[in-house]
Design a protein around this motif. Sequence first.
Motif, PDB file in Angstrom:
ATOM      1  N   SER A 149       0.992  -1.578  -0.418  1.00 26.34           N
ATOM      2  CA  SER A 149      -0.285  -0.152  -0.003  1.00 26.34           C
ATOM      3  C   SER A 149       0.816   0.881  -0.002  1.00 26.34           C
ATOM      4  O   SER A 149       0.578   2.025  -0.488  1.00 26.34           O
ATOM      5  CB  SER A 149      -0.940  -0.177   1.004  1.00 26.34           C
TER       6      SER A 149
ATOM      7  N   ASP B 113      -5.366  -1.153  -4.964  1.00 28.79           N
ATOM      8  CA  ASP B 113      -5.070  -1.522  -3.938  1.00 28.79           C
ATOM      9  C   ASP B 113      -6.393  -2.776  -3.276  1.00 28.79           C
ATOM     10  O   ASP B 113      -6.524  -2.395  -2.263  1.00 28.79           O
ATOM     11  CB  ASP B 113      -4.770  -0.408  -2.021  1.00 28.79           C
ATOM     12  N   GLU B 114      -5.922  -4.100  -2.924  1.00 31.94           N
ATOM     13  CA  GLU B 114      -6.242  -4.929  -2.550  1.00 31.94           C
ATOM     14  C   GLU B 114      -7.877  -4.503  -2.429  1.00 31.94           C
ATOM     15  O   GLU B 114      -8.532  -4.688  -1.933  1.00 31.94           O
ATOM     16  CB  GLU B 114      -5.844  -5.592  -1.168  1.00 31.94           C
TER      17      GLU B 114
END
Lengths: 251, 252
Positions: free
Chosen positions: B48, B158-159
């Motif tokens: 991240s 991000d995920e």
Amino acid sequence: MRARRAAPLLPLLGLVAFFALWEAVPLAGLVNPAFLPPPSALPGAFLRELRTGQWLAAIGNSLGHYALGLGLGIGLGIAAGTVTGLFRTAEALTAWVVRVLRPVPGLAWVPFAIIWFGVSPAAAVFIIAVGVFWIVYFASHGAIRGVDRDLLEVADAFGFRSAPERLVKVVWPAATPGILVGVRTAIGQAWMAVVAAEIFGVPGLGQRMMQASTLLATDIVVVYMLTMAFLYGVLDAAFTALQGRMLRWRA
Amino acid sequence: MAGLIEIRALALAFTREGARTEVLADLDLDVEPGEFLAIVGASGVGKSTLLRVIADLVRPSAGSVRLSPPAPGRRAVALVFQDARLLPWRRILDNVAFGLEKLRLARAERRRRAGEALARVGLAALAARWPFQLSGGQRQRVALARALAVEPHVLLMDEPFSALDALTRESLQDELSRLCGAARQTVLFVTHDIEEAVYLADRIVVLAGSPGRIVATHTVPAPRPRDRAAPALQETARRIRRDLTAPDRLPA
Ligand SMILES: Nc1ncnc2c1ncn2[C@@H]1O[C@H](COP(=O)(O)OP(=O)(O)OP(=O)(O)O)[C@@H](O)[C@H]1O
Ligand SMILES: [Mg+2]
């Protein structure tokens, strides 16, 4: 089912019982009617006030003080709360000033209001605005301090990086529910300040109540008490409706 | 043509209460136009943080990140977070239009592009709703539309699907794959889910260690549309798993 149908009637029933009891007490001779006028005396008193034009004049004046004081207090409260909520230095700088000024009750400002503004509408507006300011200031400060940092990061990520952009795009909208709670409290509190401010001779409801009470015209005092209750009720209901509309986005 | 993103000798450390934590070190990475690049790595390795550096939300301690300057009406990058992070006081369409408000577009043009982006994720019918009226999967789609609306040179994710149930996750993966494949959208996709990475990506960068560094790069040979059970994908996944668990990568 029965309970649900009865529910809207219950507050009405309570109100009727309240007035009935109130009527009974002076009628039964438990209290001198001059000290506690029965509700049946009120319509007459109200009509007399209306006919002389004093009722409308008093309401007009008071609403003027109320609206100006409320507007000023809300505007300055949100502005100051925004600055101290956003900037730690501003908060630190004002921390003790706030602690010194905050506990001063609105009434304690009356001597200064009279010295600075004379016995004038401006003095009344000042006293009302001071009370409103603190309520709205603390509500705004807390709401702005509590804005979700994740949402501020969204603003950053899409290029809104200047303070005004962040305020308009995220900070104020996110803080609105908290600020409105303060505003609603202030809408109620400001009526107390109206009476306090006008008792000292600024024309309006408070002054008229004071005049009537020195003449022991308690029925007129009660007429104005109920007038104020009515105005508050209408304003609070209107504000609650507006608040509901503004916060439609909340589950 | 040069990479859309060029990262050189990037290092990043957080300093908190005097203690310095190195999070990323010695990182070089190029993102090429049209590619779907995945970054995989264990939790806390700095995935991240890397995206946040690229999105200019965090300053690197050393090294450089160069983004190709955005064309008018576009952004260089747009970020989709793990949680949707919709603005709850905006209706869905206005949420999608959020980033467009920075791009000096006429109001009508903003609405047109927001509507188009919302249609691309299949949610045109929900334009007038509030975020609280959407399911988690729908919210994440709106977040994707918000990013697509600014037509980023590189879409950073991000995920984005990790908070969703398996069924929703797979359908969103398929949708993303289809969308980005058709538009040749460049994507930088962070995940700790190896199967997700091999299913979606053309190229996979493995991040490991402390501070995090790139320890391996894999290209995924399978053509599209892909079959999740294809042996080529499973083989790549197996190699990545080995990279991540190699003895010298284990925490001391
Ligand atoms: N603002 C910060 N201040 C200090 N340390 C931070 C900060 N943000 C992240 N870190 C640290 O940096 C490291 C990397 O964090 P990061 O969020 O990038 O990990 P990640 O790879 O995305 O993990 P996950 O898969 O769990 O999301 C962690 O050790 C974290 O504690
Ligand atoms: Mg992460």
